[in-house]
Design a protein around this motif. Structure first.
Motif, PDB file in Angstrom:
ATOM      1  N   ARG A 517       0.823  -1.221   0.000  1.00 32.88           N
ATOM      2  CA  ARG A 517       0.000   0.000   0.000  1.00 32.88           C
ATOM      3  C   ARG A 517       0.854   1.266   0.000  1.00 32.88           C
ATOM      4  O   ARG A 517       0.400   2.328  -0.418  1.00 32.88           O
ATOM      5  CB  ARG A 517      -0.931  -0.021   1.229  1.00 32.88           C
ATOM      6  CG  ARG A 517      -1.988   1.052   1.227  1.00 32.88           C
ATOM      7  CD  ARG A 517      -2.936   0.866   0.060  1.00 32.88           C
ATOM      8  NE  ARG A 517      -3.851   1.978  -0.146  1.00 32.88           N
ATOM      9  CZ  ARG A 517      -3.544   3.100  -0.776  1.00 32.88           C
ATOM     10  NH1 ARG A 517      -2.322   3.281  -1.257  1.00 32.88           N
ATOM     11  NH2 ARG A 517      -4.443   4.066  -0.948  1.00 32.88           N
ATOM     12  N   LEU A 518       2.078   1.141   0.452  1.00 33.28           N
ATOM     13  CA  LEU A 518       2.952   2.325   0.475  1.00 33.28           C
ATOM     14  C   LEU A 518       3.506   2.655  -0.909  1.00 33.28           C
ATOM     15  O   LEU A 518       4.039   3.737  -1.135  1.00 33.28           O
ATOM     16  CB  LEU A 518       4.130   2.091   1.440  1.00 33.28           C
ATOM     17  CG  LEU A 518       3.981   2.651   2.867  1.00 33.28           C
ATOM     18  CD1 LEU A 518       2.700   2.213   3.519  1.00 33.28           C
ATOM     19  CD2 LEU A 518       5.180   2.282   3.714  1.00 33.28           C
ATOM     20  N   LEU A 519       3.407   1.693  -1.824  1.00 34.51           N
ATOM     21  CA  LEU A 519       3.946   1.922  -3.181  1.00 34.51           C
ATOM     22  C   LEU A 519       2.923   2.688  -4.012  1.00 34.51           C
ATOM     23  O   LEU A 519       1.726   2.603  -3.779  1.00 34.51           O
ATOM     24  CB  LEU A 519       4.214   0.561  -3.857  1.00 34.51           C
ATOM     25  CG  LEU A 519       5.192  -0.369  -3.141  1.00 34.51           C
ATOM     26  CD1 LEU A 519       5.157  -1.760  -3.783  1.00 34.51           C
ATOM     27  CD2 LEU A 519       6.604   0.181  -3.182  1.00 34.51           C
ATOM     28  N   PRO A 520       3.398   3.412  -5.038  1.00 32.06           N
ATOM     29  CA  PRO A 520       2.434   4.106  -5.910  1.00 32.06           C
ATOM     30  C   PRO A 520       1.543   3.113  -6.647  1.00 32.06           C
ATOM     31  O   PRO A 520       1.920   1.946  -6.839  1.00 32.06           O
ATOM     32  CB  PRO A 520       3.335   4.841  -6.913  1.00 32.06           C
ATOM     33  CG  PRO A 520       4.715   4.698  -6.427  1.00 32.06           C
ATOM     34  CD  PRO A 520       4.785   3.591  -5.435  1.00 32.06           C
ATOM     35  N   GLY A 521       0.388   3.579  -7.072  1.00 30.83           N
ATOM     36  CA  GLY A 521      -0.587   2.711  -7.746  1.00 30.83           C
ATOM     37  C   GLY A 521      -0.043   2.053  -9.003  1.00 30.83           C
ATOM     38  O   GLY A 521      -0.445   0.950  -9.367  1.00 30.83           O
ATOM     39  N   THR A 522       0.912   2.696  -9.675  1.00 28.26           N
ATOM     40  CA  THR A 522       1.460   2.107 -10.898  1.00 28.26           C
ATOM     41  C   THR A 522       2.385   0.934 -10.585  1.00 28.26           C
ATOM     42  O   THR A 522       2.776   0.189 -11.481  1.00 28.26           O
ATOM     43  CB  THR A 522       2.293   3.155 -11.667  1.00 28.26           C
ATOM     44  OG1 THR A 522       3.163   3.797 -10.742  1.00 28.26           O
ATOM     45  CG2 THR A 522       1.412   4.169 -12.370  1.00 28.26           C
ATOM     46  N   VAL A 523       2.765   0.789  -9.325  1.00 32.40           N
ATOM     47  CA  VAL A 523       3.692  -0.296  -8.933  1.00 32.40           C
ATOM     48  C   VAL A 523       2.940  -1.427  -8.222  1.00 32.40           C
ATOM     49  O   VAL A 523       3.190  -2.599  -8.459  1.00 32.40           O
ATOM     50  CB  VAL A 523       4.820   0.265  -8.037  1.00 32.40           C
ATOM     51  CG1 VAL A 523       5.752  -0.842  -7.566  1.00 32.40           C
ATOM     52  CG2 VAL A 523       5.609   1.333  -8.792  1.00 32.40           C
ATOM     53  N   ARG A 524       1.979  -1.057  -7.370  1.00 32.24           N
ATOM     54  CA  ARG A 524       1.232  -2.121  -6.644  1.00 32.24           C
ATOM     55  C   ARG A 524       0.027  -2.524  -7.488  1.00 32.24           C
ATOM     56  O   ARG A 524      -1.130  -2.377  -7.082  1.00 32.24           O
ATOM     57  CB  ARG A 524       0.806  -1.652  -5.254  1.00 32.24           C
ATOM     58  CG  ARG A 524      -0.031  -0.420  -5.238  1.00 32.24           C
ATOM     59  CD  ARG A 524      -0.535  -0.065  -3.846  1.00 32.24           C
ATOM     60  NE  ARG A 524      -0.791   1.346  -3.752  1.00 32.24           N
ATOM     61  CZ  ARG A 524      -1.926   1.939  -4.132  1.00 32.24           C
ATOM     62  NH1 ARG A 524      -2.911   1.230  -4.605  1.00 32.24           N
ATOM     63  NH2 ARG A 524      -2.066   3.239  -4.032  1.00 32.24           N
ATOM     64  N   THR A 525       0.296  -3.039  -8.662  1.00 33.51           N
ATOM     65  CA  THR A 525      -0.786  -3.369  -9.589  1.00 33.51           C
ATOM     66  C   THR A 525      -1.292  -4.795  -9.401  1.00 33.51           C
ATOM     67  O   THR A 525      -2.243  -5.205 -10.044  1.00 33.51           O
ATOM     68  CB  THR A 525      -0.281  -3.216 -11.037  1.00 33.51           C
ATOM     69  OG1 THR A 525       1.014  -3.806 -11.117  1.00 33.51           O
ATOM     70  CG2 THR A 525      -0.186  -1.777 -11.456  1.00 33.51           C
ATOM     71  N   ASP A 526      -0.616  -5.568  -8.561  1.00 35.14           N
ATOM     72  CA  ASP A 526      -0.993  -6.980  -8.426  1.00 35.14           C
ATOM     73  C   ASP A 526      -2.144  -7.174  -7.438  1.00 35.14           C
ATOM     74  O   ASP A 526      -2.318  -6.403  -6.505  1.00 35.14           O
ATOM     75  CB  ASP A 526       0.210  -7.823  -7.999  1.00 35.14           C
ATOM     76  CG  ASP A 526       0.924  -7.244  -6.792  1.00 35.14           C
ATOM     77  OD1 ASP A 526       0.980  -6.009  -6.670  1.00 35.14           O
ATOM     78  OD2 ASP A 526       1.415  -8.027  -5.964  1.00 35.14           O
TER      79      ASP A 526
END
Ligand code: SF4
Length: 605
Positions: A517-526
């Protein structure tokens, strides 16, 4: 009926009551002389009353503590349901009653530390003393305007720095020092095989030199005695084992390295695994088909679990075997010459797909389809592309990770030829498990596809070996940088032989909510998913798709999973016994982790 001896009963009762003292109402009900049914009803009424309170105005209790209480009450109510007791084949209220009153029948297993730890946190949940939050309410909540924004910004920076500190603990395959170390590993392996750099860059050379036995392995890299014994046992029992020379170069040349445990565990089986697999084979046990693929295969080489998507398996082998592989029951050997399904069978499968006109997406997997020759891959893609209903072809392959030399310009061209924007999409789905596996070579393999317009996705299997704090987050960050989009994070299958890999569902949920959740939305896409045997993917993020229904004396939780077609068809639910959170945390501690960093895990259900 026989009971445990008095001293034992007293010990059980003392420990249980010490925990229940935090919720005197429930303790007092359990300690009355009434029958179990009356106690169950009274405890349910008490839980309902606490639940009703959570909806009232309670300014002295922070909102999030109420949310935790609410979640814990839902869990308690599930544990006290008769239906759930029958589904779980374990009566939690009766067990708790026996413990509290010093009357536990001797035919019941004794409570473990894992059970008491679960009970303790369940009670803390409803007693509002979870202690997962820092003592202080964040300062920015007491201010307004820029002062609040600055204080909030400082808090966010602290959070980000914590995440970064964790991620920096895990070495990446793109770190300069790691690249140098692996160059030395490569030279050592080349020397041993008396081979050249040119051969190293040729995927067929790697396939011809897959390391298949303990002696060769030990002559190329330092391994522990346990690893040596396990590979020896695999040889004797004919349990598939192999490592490509390329992947072997990713292992550090010391068995106690703090960096490579994820890659070692990926391919070097444990003795327990080998014994378990060979026992299952000797007993002719069919349970190895954990995903019930035999029951979802309408025609040879095809698996169907969804309305529009099918799996096509043209080859049943891989350049090396992931120890936890869900298809280990089908894979006879590593890079087996006989594992390619005949053209006749594949053609029949493709014809069947064409006849079922509602199928518009095909996942080609196996095994690893990129072990097939270019001409067979071309044939497959051409025939599937001739079917105008097919909108998407996914190719599932781990070769970018285990054998990146396989991704040649010619292969990328064959794949991209069938990718026609607006008409048909071809995508690659690969399987990086750790960012120690991301190397300049694997990045180049991914980039070959990306330059041809092909998207590359990643499916991560969340195992004990990549589940430390922010370990999966570090992988996601790096994946995006090399051109891969995180797609799924799978819960490890509940297969007995791969118990060492399993991670509690609660940890997967915690990772999603507190680290990803701390990562940007483009990275936590899984998406975090549980692949329910015979039923398909269950999205773990949605709490309404699964329920905790019991806790066993050894501390393992039992869940009921709902199928993806819930509310569409009256199919069955699936009952799953998880691994114990307590045992998992003990293993993490033994691996050098600080348990406090995982303290909120108990409050994910
Ligand atoms: S790459 Fe996939 S099919 Fe091959 S061994 Fe690993 S998990 Fe199994």
């Amino acid at each position: 009926m026989k009971y445990y001896r008095v001293e034992k009963q007293e010990e059980f009762s003392r420990r249980t009551l010490r925990i229940l003292n935090m919720v005197p109402d429930i303790r007092d009900i359990l300690c009355t002389k009434q029958g179990l049914e009356a106690k169950r009803n009274k405890i349910r009424a008490t839980l309902n009353a606490i639940m009703a309170n959570t909806y009232d105005e309670t300014p002295d209790i922070p909102s999030l503590e109420w949310v935790l209480t609410h979640d814990a009450i839902v869990a308690w109510r599930n544990l006290f349901s008769k239906r759930n007791a029958s589904l779980a084949k374990f009566n939690f209220p009766a067990y708790l009653n026996g413990l509290a009153n010093g009357r536990l029948p001797a035919d019941q297993d004794p409570p473990s530390s894992g059970f008491f730890a679960e009970l303790d946190h369940l009670v803390r949940g409803i007693a509002q003393c979870t202690r997962i939050y820092p003592e202080q309410i964040p300062a920015f909540l007491k201010h307004k305007g820029q002062k609040a924004a600055r204080l909030r910004s400082a808090d966010l920076s602290r959070m980000a720095k914590t995440g970064r500190r964790f991620m920096e603990r895990y070495a990446s395959g793109l770190d300069a020092g790691v690249i140098r170390r692996r160059s030395r590993n490569k030279l050592r392996i080349l020397k041993k095989f008396n081979a050249t750099e040119l051969e190293w860059n040729n995927w067929s050379w790697h396939c011809r030199h897959i390391i298949r036995n303990a002696d060769t392995l030990a002559s190329l890299v330092r391994i522990s005695d346990d690893e040596f014994q396990a590979v020896k046992a695999a040889e004797v029992a004919k349990v598939p084992f192999g490592i490509t020379p390329y992947y072997l170069a990713l292992l550090d040349n010391r068995p106690d390295s703090p960096h490579d445990r994820a890659v070692r565990a990926q391919v070097i089986p444990s003795l327990k695994y080998v014994q378990s697999i060979s026992e299952s084979r000797h007993q002719g046990c069919t349970s190895m088909d954990f995903m019930l693929e035999n029951d979802t295969s309408p025609i040879e080489a095809v698996t169907r679990r969804y309305p529009n998507v099918v799996i096509l398996k043209p080859v049943l082998t891989c350049p090396q075997i992931c120890v936890y592989c869900q298809r280990n029951w089908q894979i006879e050997d590593v890079h087996s010459k006989t594992a390619a399904v005949s053209t006749k069978v594949v053609n029949r499968a493709i014809d069947w797909i064409a006849k079922n006109r509602e199928i518009n997406e095909v996942l080609i997997t196996g095994g690893d389809p990129f072990l097939l020759s270019n001409s067979r891959i071309e044939h497959l893609l051409r025939r599937l592309s001739a079917n105008r209903n097919i909108l998407r072809i996914r190719i599932g392959t781990r070769t970018p990770v285990t054998l990146p030399q396989r991704i040649t310009d010619a292969l990328a061209k064959i794949v991209s030829r069938h990718h026609i924007p607006g008409k048909r999409e071809v995508v690659i789905v690969t399987h990086f498990e750790h960012h120690y596996e991301i190397t300049p070579e694997s990045m180049e393999a991914v980039q070959k596809f990306r330059r041809s317009g092909i998207n590359v996705y990643n499916q991560l299997v969340y195992t004990f070996y990549n589940s430390r704090k922010f370990e999966a987050a570090a992988l996601r960050q790096k994946l995006r940088l090399v051109g891969v989009t995180p797609y799924y994070t799978f819960n490890t299958k509940g297969k007995d032989e791969t118990d060492d890999f399993r991670v509690p569902i609660a940890r997967l949920l915690q990772e999603q909510k507190e680290e990803a959740r701390l990562l940007p939305g483009t990275v936590r896409t899984d998406e975090a998913v549980f692949n329910v045997p015979g039923l398909g993917k269950n999205y773990l993020d949605a709490s309404q798709h699964h329920n905790i229904i019991s806790i066993l004396p050894d501390g393992r939780r039992i869940y009921e999973f709902h199928p993806w077609e819930k509310k569409l068809a009256l199919v069955d639910t699936y009952v799953y016994t998880d691994v114990s959170i307590h045992q998992y945390l003990k293993r993490l501690k033994a691996a050098g982790e600080n348990g406090r960093n995982y303290r909120s895990i108990w409050y994910y259900y």
